[in-house]
Design an enzyme around this catalytic site. Structure first.
Site, short mmCIF file in Angstrom:
data_model
loop_
_atom_site.label_atom_id
_atom_site.label_comp_id
_atom_site.label_asym_id
_atom_site.label_seq_id
_atom_site.Cartn_x
_atom_site.Cartn_y
_atom_site.Cartn_z
N LEU A 102 0.81 -1.22 -0.04
CA LEU A 102 -0.03 0.11 0.04
C LEU A 102 0.88 1.21 -0.04
O LEU A 102 0.32 2.46 -0.32
CB LEU A 102 -0.93 0.24 1.11
CG LEU A 102 -2.29 -0.81 0.99
CD1 LEU A 102 -3.06 -0.81 2.50
CD2 LEU A 102 -2.93 -0.56 -0.07
N HIS A 103 2.21 1.12 0.44
CA HIS A 103 2.99 2.30 0.30
C HIS A 103 2.33 3.63 0.80
O HIS A 103 2.30 3.91 2.15
CB HIS A 103 3.64 2.51 -1.28
CG HIS A 103 4.74 1.36 -1.43
ND1 HIS A 103 5.58 1.05 -0.70
CD2 HIS A 103 4.61 0.62 -2.71
CE1 HIS A 103 6.35 0.17 -1.37
NE2 HIS A 103 6.01 -0.23 -2.27
#
Ligand code: RIB
Ligand code: CA
Length: 306
Positions: free
Chosen positions: A231-232
């Site tokens: 998901l950074h």
């Protein structure tokens, strides 16, 4: 709700972060920067994606290139032909008002209230504080996705030493991290640990996120050898929502600007009594080096299901 400016090189994980922020933040504007895609494409993607999720927010155009280095290729292999998985005709154009002016004017209009969220190269942030140094003490905080400090083997994703956002403009990153700005850093050390699978995304019954994430999921499986997309960028919003779910290490940070480890982020591991201390006078920043990954993932999915 926290007032934010959302500065992005909008690719797939940026879009996930914007959908999440739209549910929990007061977004004053979206500023775009080169990175995953050229800045013109980022303007189009921000407009198209905001429109598709029903988010009425002004979009601004920022820098098309790094402060000092020659431009490098967009990340088409990760984010698809247009940066959003290549699944939509993107009828918008890249025309938009100036992002740097918007950042400067917004900070002056909302002194001490505004959080800057930067999830691409830090070029726009560097340009804004260079053009208007007076705004630095008026910015509540800057929260970035970027960098890698080597915990659990997370030392880089674009080279073995460097994370993409920092590598794209290391001069901007070193300037911003060593300005007087209070910065919270969400590096690969935590962003690689929160992943969502295709089943998780399908269960959201969110056709736009499902469509744009297909290529990113494929990349994660084929190139990273893992099920599920990291998901950074979403972790910047997760930190703003639930900071207690993150373990903070405080340290000044320097950035290598050239050579084989260009873009490497260095924290101070010891203090040597040398006369040449690259950390001398640097501001101590907050580095998130651990995370309660399941809590972050659950909050993200629950929020998007609302
Ligand atoms: O390294 C991951 C970062 O680079 C994320 O912000 C992703 O969107 C890309 O910009
Ligand atoms: Ca990004």
């Amino acid at each position: 709700m926290q007032k934010i400016i959302f500065d992005t090189d909008i690719g797939v994980d940026d879009a996930f972060a914007l959908a999440y922020a739209a549910k929990s933040m007061d977004i004053l504007g979206v500023t775009t920067v080169f990175g995953n895609v050229p800045v013109e494409q980022a303007v189009s993607n921000a407009r198209l994606f905001s429109q598709k999720i029903g988010l009425d927010v002004p979009i601004y155009r920022g820098s098309s290139r790094p402060l000092a280095l020659a431009p490098s290729a967009p990340a088409w292999d990760v984010h698809g032909a247009d940066g959003l998985g290549g699944v939509f005709d993107n009828p918008w154009n890249g025309a938009a008002d100036n992002a740097i002016h918007f950042i400067i004017n917004s900070v002056r209009a909302h002194p001490d209230e505004l959080t800057l969220v930067a999830i691409g190269p830090l070029t726009n942030i560097a340009l804004a504080i260079n053009q208007a140094p007076d705004i630095v003490p008026q910015i509540k905080q800057l929260v970035i996705m970027g960098g890698a400090f080597g915990t659990l083997g997370n030392s880089g994703n674009v080279t073995p030493f460097a994370e993409f956002n920092i590598w794209k403009d290391p001069h901007a990153a070193d300037q911003v991290l060593n300005s007087a700005l209070p910065v919270v850093v969400l590096p690969l050390d935590v962003t690689h640990r929160v992943r969502v699978s295709g089943d998780d995304i399908r269960a959201l019954r969110h056709p736009v996120l499902e469509a744009i994430s297909r290529s990113y999921l494929q990349y994660s499986l084929e190139k990273e050898g893992v099920e599920g997309m990291a998901l950074h960028d979403t972790l910047t919003i997760a930190w703003l929502n639930h900071p207690s779910w993150f373990g903070i290490t405080e340290s000044p940070v320097r950035v290598v600007t050239d050579g084989i480890s260009r873009g490497q982020t260095l924290r101070q591991l010891n203090s040597v009594a040398s006369c040449d201390d690259p950390f001398a006078g640097c501001r101590v920043q907050k580095l998130c080096l651990s995370v309660e990954a399941e809590k972050v993932k659950k909050h993200f999915l629950d929020t998007l299901r609302r």
